[in-house]
Design an enzyme around this catalytic site. Structure first.
Site, PDB file in Angstrom:
ATOM      1  CE  LYS A 172      -3.924   1.907   2.674  1.00  0.00           C
ATOM      2  NZ  LYS A 172      -4.722   1.752   3.923  1.00  0.00           N
ATOM      3  CB  SER A 202      -8.115   3.574   2.837  1.00  0.00           C
ATOM      4  OG  SER A 202      -7.285   2.948   3.787  1.00  0.00           O
ATOM      5  CB  SER A 204      -8.380   0.706   5.661  1.00  0.00           C
ATOM      6  OG  SER A 204      -9.134   1.882   5.501  1.00  0.00           O
TER       7      SER A 204
END
Ligand code: GLN
Length: 494
Positions: free
Chosen positions: A76, A151, A175
């Site tokens: 990420k 997210s 997330s």
């Protein structure tokens, strides 16, 4: 091979069937062919990936294999990496190069993993749909008109479409778990303090925790075993945390003697009927595997979203004050004076959702409102923790849906922050209480993946993994693939 798990790929590497270089090239080919459809990766540096893979093959030759030797892991864009850009999918960090690796990145490198690109995410991890990314939304491989969740949407989509075998995410209010659910993969949020936050761009420091997003439960355990451990440079990383026997936890095949709590507040009007049906079916399967299903109550659940959306923005407003146009990130052109530079740099650099959070947080912390909002939210947080403590006096684990709905259409909630915030209803309390949580696939609703969430007492990731592994072995949901990205499906784009 694309849909192999990490442990299957490790077997192929160990037996000499493939090499790290060949594996990296195969995933690069897939990612290059399909990233245009998904926008899952915001950075994919083939040269660096292949160099890491060659170094891994050389290491294997000379010294034998380390635990993640040659395995590609997508990262990420919130994790600092000394190589390449770390942008948190924000214009304020556009082209930012971090000076060092996050602690978990160091651990991955030391274990022989290949850092496989940076994945799309909501800006500063604020969102549940990946639509707040400064690099445009990521799409859901099951239906490209839909959100991948957020997210950590890019990480989830990359794994679900087999552009990478596994990925790292972070979870402040869901997330990791929510995008895992919406993409039909496994996501694990460890106990707060289990994994170091050093070098992970801070959103809400008392809630943030990193974890794995994988194709099966065993891979989640494998990655978590490498990611976790004390780091003296993170004051909230817990020294002497109770150890977990990560891999043996995954050997559980029945649930005899396990008491599973079913919180009545998590099965209410407002959730999709099909989602509810899949989760109820999963609980029946667990009962067949020997578990006792016990109705419980978590009475303060209805206040969790409100408390979170005071606490997380408050912490974010403090953490994001460092983006002032001076030390790092974007600076506006030709400022008139210092104040003009601060305000214009921040105005140009932050997106609308991040600004909304900063303003909410500053308001909640301001002297006239602190007691009414921030302090009150912290008191609610204590009540939520107590709810869980009381529940865990009666049950070993709690099972719930991960998300009240399957993936919605892109744009559906984009201009409606309250609806977006309410979709976090099942994941947020876990962060407020600092507990470990795991989402795993439990079927499809209207052709889209549904997630089953497990919640355990602090430090009992072994319980989470054990129950999830037993359920996974009894079902085949984790083997479902989005048709458009399945090589075996001739009608797909693959
Ligand atoms: N959706 C939640 C939010 O917008 C959680 C995000 C996260 O876990 N990073 O804050």
């Amino acid at each position: 091979m694309a849909y192999s798990t990490l442990h299957q790929l490790a077997d192929k590497l160990d037996s000499g069937d493939t090499t790290a270089a060949a594996l990296a090239q195969a995933f690069l080919d897939r990612a290059n062919a399909h990233n245009g459809d998904l926008n899952a990766f915001v950075e994919l540096d083939a040269e660096s990936i292949l160099a890491q893979a060659e170094a891994s093959d050389a290491h294997r030759q000379a010294h034998g294999a380390r635990p993640l030797e040659g395995l590609p892991i997508a990262i990420k864009d919130i994790f600092c990496t000394s190589h390449g850009r770390t942008q948190c999918c924000s214009n304020i960090l556009r082209d930012f190069h971090a000076p060092y690796d996050a602690h978990v990145i160091t651990r991955l490198r030391e274990a022989g993993a290949i850092l496989f690109g940076k994945t799309n995410m909501d800006e500063f991890a604020m969102g549940s749909s990946n639509e707040t990314s400064a690099f445009g939304p990521c799409r859901n491989p099951w239906d490209r008109e839909r959100i991948p969740g957020g997210s950590s949407g890019g990480s989830a989509a990359a794994v679900a479409a087999a552009l990478a075998p596994a990925a790292l995410g972070t979870d402040t209010g869901g997330s990791i778990r929510q995008p895992a659910a919406l993409n039909g993969i496994v996501g694990l949020k460890p106990t707060y303090g289990r994994v170091s936050r050093r070098g992970i761009i801070a959103f809400a420091s008392s809630l943030d925790q990193a974890g794995p997003m994988t194709r099966d439960v065993c891979d989640a355990a494998l990655l978590a075993s490498i990611m976790s451990g004390h780091d003296a440079a993170d004051a909230t990383s817990v020294a002497n945390a109770p150890a977990v026997n990560w891999l043996t936890s995954c050997l559980r095949r029945d649930l005899t003697g396990i008491r599973i709590g079913r919180p009545k507040e998590y099965f209410v009007a407002g959730m999709d009927a099909e989602v509810r049906a899949r989760v109820e079916e999963a609980l029946s399967t667990c009962a067949e595997l020997g578990a006792e299903i016990i109705d419980i109550s978590l009475p303060h659940t209805e206040y969790a979203v409100a408390a979170y959306y005071v606490i997380a923005p408050s912490e974010a407003s403090a953490n994001l004050s460092r983006y002032d146009g001076v030390r790092f990130g974007h600076r506006c052109d030709n400022p008139d004076d210092l104040l003009d530079m601060y305000t214009r740099s921040r105005d140009e650099g932050f997106g609308i959702e991040v600004k909304r959070r900063i303003l909410t947080g500053i308001f909640a912390l301001s002297s006239g409102y602190y007691d009414a909002y921030y302090k009150k939210a912290q008191q609610v947080r204590t009540l939520i923790r107590q709810d869980f403590a009381e529940a865990f006096a009666k049950v070993d684990l709690i099972a719930t849906p991960t998300s009240p709905v399957t993936a919605v259409k892109l744009g559906e909630n984009r201009d409606d922050p309250i609806t977006m915030y309410l979709s976090d209803i099942y994941t947020i309390a876990v962060n407020l209480a600092g507990l470990p949580g795991l989402s795993q696939p439990c079927g499809l609703a209207n052709g889209l993946p549904v997630g089953l969430q497990w919640i355990a007492p602090a430090w009992r990731e072994d319980q989470l993994l054990g129950a999830a592994a037993a359920y996974e072995a009894a079902t085949a949901w984790h083997q479902q693939r989005p048709a458009a990205f399945d090589d075996a499906n001739q009608g797909g784009v693959a």
